[in-house]
Enzyme design. Sequence first.
Site, mmCIF file in Angstrom:
data_model
loop_
_atom_site.group_PDB
_atom_site.id
_atom_site.type_symbol
_atom_site.label_atom_id
_atom_site.label_comp_id
_atom_site.label_asym_id
_atom_site.label_seq_id
_atom_site.Cartn_x
_atom_site.Cartn_y
_atom_site.Cartn_z
ATOM 1 N N THR A 176 1.091 -1.382 0.274
ATOM 2 C CA THR A 176 0.014 -0.149 0.158
ATOM 3 C C THR A 176 0.874 1.095 0.140
ATOM 4 O O THR A 176 1.962 0.883 0.185
ATOM 5 C CB THR A 176 -1.241 0.119 2.015
ATOM 6 O OG1 THR A 176 -2.214 -0.694 1.067
ATOM 7 C CG2 THR A 176 -1.527 1.590 1.809
ATOM 8 N N ARG A 204 -15.105 -6.367 0.156
ATOM 9 C CA ARG A 204 -14.112 -5.741 1.552
ATOM 10 C C ARG A 204 -13.495 -4.507 0.499
ATOM 11 O O ARG A 204 -12.425 -4.391 0.307
ATOM 12 C CB ARG A 204 -13.230 -6.544 1.509
ATOM 13 C CG ARG A 204 -12.427 -6.439 3.144
ATOM 14 C CD ARG A 204 -10.650 -5.691 2.856
ATOM 15 N NE ARG A 204 -10.228 -5.705 4.018
ATOM 16 C CZ ARG A 204 -9.200 -5.366 3.481
ATOM 17 N NH1 ARG A 204 -8.423 -3.961 3.195
ATOM 18 N NH2 ARG A 204 -7.880 -4.966 5.003
ATOM 19 N N VAL A 205 -13.531 -3.645 1.976
ATOM 20 C CA VAL A 205 -12.939 -2.241 2.026
ATOM 21 C C VAL A 205 -11.990 -2.608 3.359
ATOM 22 O O VAL A 205 -12.665 -2.371 4.345
ATOM 23 C CB VAL A 205 -13.646 -0.836 2.255
ATOM 24 C CG1 VAL A 205 -13.422 0.511 1.533
ATOM 25 C CG2 VAL A 205 -15.047 -1.026 0.498
ATOM 26 N N GLY A 206 -10.793 -1.816 3.256
ATOM 27 C CA GLY A 206 -10.195 -1.726 4.328
ATOM 28 C C GLY A 206 -10.357 -0.138 5.765
ATOM 29 O O GLY A 206 -11.399 0.361 4.546
ATOM 30 N N ASP A 207 -9.008 -0.189 5.685
ATOM 31 C CA ASP A 207 -8.929 1.433 6.310
ATOM 32 C C ASP A 207 -8.519 2.472 5.967
ATOM 33 O O ASP A 207 -8.872 3.742 5.760
ATOM 34 C CB ASP A 207 -8.271 1.370 7.033
ATOM 35 C CG ASP A 207 -6.118 0.937 7.077
ATOM 36 O OD1 ASP A 207 -5.768 0.665 6.147
ATOM 37 O OD2 ASP A 207 -5.843 1.779 7.349
ATOM 38 N N THR A 227 -0.649 1.814 6.726
ATOM 39 C CA THR A 227 -0.704 0.668 6.054
ATOM 40 C C THR A 227 -0.713 -0.216 6.888
ATOM 41 O O THR A 227 0.220 -0.096 8.070
ATOM 42 C CB THR A 227 0.520 1.201 5.891
ATOM 43 O OG1 THR A 227 1.001 -0.132 4.566
ATOM 44 C CG2 THR A 227 1.854 0.807 6.184
ATOM 45 N N GLY A 228 -1.137 -1.617 6.705
ATOM 46 C CA GLY A 228 -1.073 -2.672 7.611
ATOM 47 C C GLY A 228 -2.298 -3.424 7.255
ATOM 48 O O GLY A 228 -3.645 -3.218 6.305
ATOM 49 N N GLY A 230 -5.642 -4.120 7.656
ATOM 50 C CA GLY A 230 -7.021 -2.871 7.108
ATOM 51 C C GLY A 230 -8.207 -3.045 8.500
ATOM 52 O O GLY A 230 -8.370 -1.634 9.537
HETATM 53 N N1 ASP Z 1 -4.258 -0.877 4.765
HETATM 54 C C1 ASP Z 1 -4.547 -1.724 4.185
HETATM 55 C C2 ASP Z 1 -5.608 -2.393 3.711
HETATM 56 O O1 ASP Z 1 -6.284 -3.170 4.548
HETATM 57 C C3 ASP Z 1 -3.533 -2.769 3.228
HETATM 58 C C4 ASP Z 1 -2.116 -2.798 3.348
HETATM 59 O O2 ASP Z 1 -1.993 -1.334 4.217
HETATM 60 O O3 ASP Z 1 -1.664 -2.990 2.538
HETATM 61 O O4 ASP Z 1 -6.418 -2.655 2.421
#
Ligand code: ASP
Length: 308
Positions: A176, A204-207, A227-228, A230
């Site tokens: 990301t 699915r939607v992340g952060d 990033t991480g 989500g």
């Molecule tokens: N945070 C992002 C998500 O969960 C993924 C990532 O940061 O690599 O969509």
Amino acid sequence: MKAPMALALHGGAGVLTRAKLNAGAEREHRAALRTALDHGWGILRAGGSALDAIEAVTCDLEDCPLFNAGRGAVYTLAGTHEMDAAVMCGRDSRVGAVAGVTAVRNPISLARAVMERSGAVLLAGRGAEAFASECGFSTEPPAYFHTDARREQLERARRAGRTAVDHDGMEEKYGTVGAVALDASGNLAAATSTGGITNKRPGRVGDSPVPGAGTYADNNTCAVSCTGEGEAFLRCCAAHEVAARMRHGGAVLTAAAEAVIHTVLPGKGGLIAVDRSGAVALPFNTEGMFRAWRSTKETEGVAIFRDA
Ligand code: ASP
């Protein structure tokens, strides 16, 4: 005294262990981070806005197949790409985001258009794509977003029957991307763009596109891009939590950012943040985080691992 300026960017947390990231790949990642940093810094130095700088940096990283955003985005369970992105302006709390877009070449620019031209904050799926075509955004066929590495990652995740939430030391890295900046006028801005997580359920939607979770900016406190995992960032409104600790608790940027990553976040990941003094914070609780930063406080660097 010259007005402070700062820029930080990330290409995802998680990363392979040093032993597993081969020298060629390491060089390529460092070079891509450096190029994006120099590009964004050039914009700030020429008097450009924080918003222009973070958009340009994020577009560079979206166009680079090494990172999980735009070209090089990870695959969903259905073998498709669904990308999320957000931008936020610290001056006036304007924010724009898109979720689940499949064909737009630069989701971050579409997020900016949502902020500036749609009257909405977050557009998802078909509605976001329709807005993109109304605005004349260039789209790409699925092949443009494909990389062999991401396809193999999907096959591995499918065989193992899991979504690749690999911030926990598994072999695969995330990628990301995001950028935060302070310009010479004292304005802060933040951007995040992602393909999400490998083998994710469609929809699915992340952060990343959610204001206050993966992306946040407020001129009185800081600009943050996360990033991480989500879901973990969503649960604790991580990006906003950094700002809240500064605003209500009087914490300085580094303390607030470190606390969120090391004591609040119920999962794996990292963030980048800058404040209006030009301070930069880059905490993570994974093996590493692809990152680069520069500030008039005379710090600059490109790093992947804990020890650079
Ligand atoms: N945070 C992002 C998500 O969960 C993924 C990532 O940061 O690599 O969509």
